[in-house]
Design a protein around this motif. Structure first.
Motif, mmCIF file in Angstrom:
data_model
loop_
_atom_site.group_PDB
_atom_site.id
_atom_site.type_symbol
_atom_site.label_atom_id
_atom_site.label_comp_id
_atom_site.label_asym_id
_atom_site.label_seq_id
_atom_site.Cartn_x
_atom_site.Cartn_y
_atom_site.Cartn_z
ATOM 1 N N UNK A 1 0.830 -1.208 0.000
ATOM 2 C CA UNK A 1 0.000 0.000 0.000
ATOM 3 C C UNK A 1 0.864 1.257 0.000
ATOM 4 N N UNK A 2 2.035 1.194 0.660
ATOM 5 C CA UNK A 2 2.956 2.333 0.620
ATOM 6 C C UNK A 2 3.448 2.541 -0.805
ATOM 7 N N UNK A 3 3.822 1.469 -1.470
ATOM 8 C CA UNK A 3 4.283 1.569 -2.861
ATOM 9 C C UNK A 3 3.190 2.187 -3.730
ATOM 10 N N UNK A 4 1.969 1.702 -3.579
ATOM 11 C CA UNK A 4 0.863 2.206 -4.395
ATOM 12 C C UNK A 4 0.601 3.678 -4.121
ATOM 13 N N UNK A 5 0.651 4.066 -2.846
ATOM 14 C CA UNK A 5 0.430 5.454 -2.452
ATOM 15 C C UNK A 5 1.452 6.378 -3.108
ATOM 16 N N UNK A 6 2.696 5.963 -3.147
ATOM 17 C CA UNK A 6 3.765 6.791 -3.702
ATOM 18 C C UNK A 6 3.810 6.719 -5.227
ATOM 19 N N UNK A 7 3.753 5.498 -5.750
ATOM 20 C CA UNK A 7 4.031 5.307 -7.170
ATOM 21 C C UNK A 7 2.888 5.789 -8.064
ATOM 22 N N UNK A 8 1.655 5.661 -7.613
ATOM 23 C CA UNK A 8 0.542 6.158 -8.419
ATOM 24 C C UNK A 8 0.616 7.665 -8.602
ATOM 25 N N UNK A 9 1.055 8.370 -7.570
ATOM 26 C CA UNK A 9 1.221 9.819 -7.691
ATOM 27 C C UNK A 9 2.301 10.146 -8.720
ATOM 28 N N UNK A 10 3.375 9.372 -8.682
ATOM 29 C CA UNK A 10 4.465 9.585 -9.641
ATOM 30 C C UNK A 10 3.956 9.434 -11.069
ATOM 31 N N UNK A 11 3.159 8.422 -11.316
ATOM 32 C CA UNK A 11 2.650 8.212 -12.671
ATOM 33 C C UNK A 11 1.627 9.266 -13.071
ATOM 34 N N UNK A 12 0.837 9.715 -12.125
ATOM 35 C CA UNK A 12 -0.193 10.713 -12.430
ATOM 36 C C UNK A 12 0.424 12.043 -12.835
ATOM 37 N N UNK A 13 1.451 12.457 -12.104
ATOM 38 C CA UNK A 13 2.082 13.756 -12.359
ATOM 39 C C UNK A 13 3.604 13.614 -12.294
ATOM 40 N N UNK A 14 4.210 12.923 -13.257
ATOM 41 C CA UNK A 14 5.662 12.691 -13.188
ATOM 42 C C UNK A 14 6.459 13.983 -13.291
ATOM 43 N N UNK A 15 7.480 14.088 -12.436
ATOM 44 C CA UNK A 15 8.396 15.229 -12.424
ATOM 45 C C UNK A 15 7.705 16.559 -12.124
ATOM 46 N N UNK A 16 6.520 16.494 -11.499
ATOM 47 C CA UNK A 16 5.825 17.709 -11.090
ATOM 48 C C UNK A 16 6.079 17.944 -9.601
ATOM 49 N N UNK A 17 6.794 18.988 -9.293
ATOM 50 C CA UNK A 17 7.156 19.285 -7.909
ATOM 51 C C UNK A 17 5.909 19.459 -7.057
ATOM 52 N N UNK A 18 5.927 18.880 -5.865
ATOM 53 C CA UNK A 18 4.846 18.870 -4.880
ATOM 54 C C UNK A 18 3.698 17.932 -5.257
ATOM 55 N N UNK A 19 3.804 17.263 -6.390
ATOM 56 C CA UNK A 19 2.809 16.259 -6.754
ATOM 57 C C UNK A 19 3.453 14.891 -6.981
ATOM 58 N N UNK A 20 4.674 14.869 -7.466
ATOM 59 C CA UNK A 20 5.412 13.620 -7.654
ATOM 60 C C UNK A 20 6.288 13.389 -6.427
ATOM 61 N N UNK A 21 5.974 12.388 -5.587
ATOM 62 C CA UNK A 21 6.766 12.158 -4.365
ATOM 63 C C UNK A 21 8.197 11.730 -4.631
ATOM 64 N N UNK A 22 8.508 11.316 -5.861
ATOM 65 C CA UNK A 22 9.892 10.972 -6.186
ATOM 66 C C UNK A 22 10.805 12.195 -6.146
#
Length: 449
Positions: A216-237
């Motif tokens: 669930x942690x992976x899903x919480x983080x990674x889905x945000x990354x895919x939704x808004x990749x490289x977008x500061x404050x939206x991509x947790x990466x």
């Protein structure tokens, strides 16, 4: 007399069969942009949905759906949901209206022809079966990781803990863990089995028992990354910006102008090599425990504990606790390096900025690039050398990326969207080159503004 049908307390309301019509401007204003109530509306296939309360219950995570507040989420919705018809049943209760007939299907700022052609491509992908998994392929990927995992233990059991057997076993263990990681990534994207239920259960096993982390942690983080990749404050990466690294030209200049200096960013291309993997190892180990505890993911926490007990029982009796600690953390450090270089080679060299609400294709292409295909590159990166195709079609099984790549290239060529593909070594080098350039942008702004 009681109120007639279509009225409430004498006030005329639109007939239930006549949807309320909205403009993009209204949707933007009512979705937190200047609205103190912070309502959250979004658009999917010209239908307007109010997710102000639903987003807390969204299975994919609260943030990933909120990131599209006030925007067109049609392509993101199609990308994340394999069975759209099933999900649409739950959407009906959230619908509050539709776009007015004079409104474009996507925001006026977007390339409507590109959006249209990509949606046609997505229909072709579904129709030709490119979203269907190959069970023999994923069986092989699991078995080769599992046998490598067993081999790491057999080496120590048979040869003892001599330097040679120790290092070879560490290499085997690292390979098994990274390949398990690629497999759990596939399961998290619902691309291994046709039924979402089997993906979820297998993800729980692979991520929990074989990898030692809550899915669930992976899903919480990674889905945000895919939704808004490289977008500061939206991509947790991008959470490492600005605490450790200054990323992207615009963000680096902004940081410099504000006289922010958490690290000597002009040297970040040098300390990335050792600081990034060490920080990642420590961060992940701590954050997954904190996440499981705060979210009360007791089953996932139990599986994480089972993983650590399993590994200790396998290796401590053979080599002792101190040798095992050296073994385990060396393997984790190597795995962290492997993961960071293969994942960031397609993102750090690309555009990093605030969310500009680009169309789905432009947003993914601006944030990702591909690496040349080869048997080694496919295996070494878990097929994430096809990062563009993976981001455009996140539920697509990885063995089909090479099939859709020519279609994506044609789409990009038609609409003048840049499609980048490079060699593996060039991709690695570009990480350091980009970090060096970003550090120079920060330093120049810091010293001269």
């Amino acid at each position: 007399m009681p109120p007639q049908s279509g009225t409430s307390l004498g006030k005329t309301e639109p007939c239930q069969d006549t949807p309320q019509l909205f403009t993009w401007e209204e949707i933007g204003l009512r979705s937190g942009k200047g609205n103190s109530k912070e309502e959250r509306w979004l658009v999917i296939n010209r239908k307007v949905y109010d997710i102000s309360h639903f987003y807390w219950r969204h299975p994919g995570g609260t943030r990933v759906i909120s990131h599209y507040s006030g925007q067109d989420a049609t392509d993101a919705f199609a990308a994340f949901h394999k069975d759209e018809d099933l999900v649409k049943k739950y959407l009906s209760s959230l619908q509050i209206g539709e776009l007015a007939s004079d409104q474009p299907s996507c925001e006026p700022t977007k390339n409507e022809m590109l959006v249209h052609d990509f949606r046609e491509l997505h229909k072709t992908v579904k129709r030709t079966g490119l979203l269907k998994p190959s069970y023999p392929f994923f069986t092989f990927m699991f078995l080769h990781a599992f046998l490598t995992d067993i081999g790491s233990w057999l080496l120590i059991w048979y040869f003892g803990k001599s330097w040679m057997s120790f290092l070879v076993s560490v290499a085997f263990f690292t390979i098994a863990q990274i390949q398990y990681g690629f497999l759990q990534h596939d399961l998290g994207h619902v691309s291994v089995f046709q039924k979402p239920k089997w993906n979820r259960l297998s993800h729980l096993f692979v991520a929990g028992v074989l990898k030692g982390g809550p899915p669930s942690w992976w899903k919480h983080m990674h889905n945000q990354h895919h939704a808004k990749p490289n977008c500061f404050r939206k991509d947790p990466d991008l959470n490492m910006h600005p605490l450790l690294f200054s990323l992207g030209k615009n963000l680096s200049e902004e940081l410099g102008k504000k006289k922010k200096k958490y690290m000597p960013y002009q040297h970040q291309h040098k300390y990335f090599i050792f600081l990034a993997p060490i920080t990642f190892v420590v961060f992940v180990q701590l954050i997954i425990i904190r996440f499981a505890l705060t979210r009360k993911k007791w089953l996932e926490l139990t599986l994480t504990v089972i993983y650590n007990i399993r590994v200790c029982l396998m290796y401590v009796p053979l080599m002792g606790f101190k040798s095992f600690m050296a073994y385990y953390w060396l393997a984790r450090f190597l795995e962290s390096n492997w993961f960071l270089w293969t994942s960031q080679m397609s993102h750090i060299p690309m555009n990093i900025d605030y969310d500009k609400n680009l169309d789905w294709v432009s947003a993914q292409l601006a944030a990702t690039c591909d690496v040349d295909q080869s048997l080694f590159n496919d295996w070494f990166t878990g097929h994430l050398n096809f990062q563009i195709e993976h981001h455009l079609f996140p539920t697509m099984p990885r063995h089909n990326y090479w099939k859709v790549a020519p279609l994506v290239k044609s789409l990009c060529a038609k609409h003048g969207v840049k499609y980048q593909c490079k060699s593996l070594l060039t991709a690695f080098a570009d990480i350091l080159h980009t970090l060096k350039e970003s550090g120079e942008h920060w330093l120049d702004a810091y010293l001269h503004v």
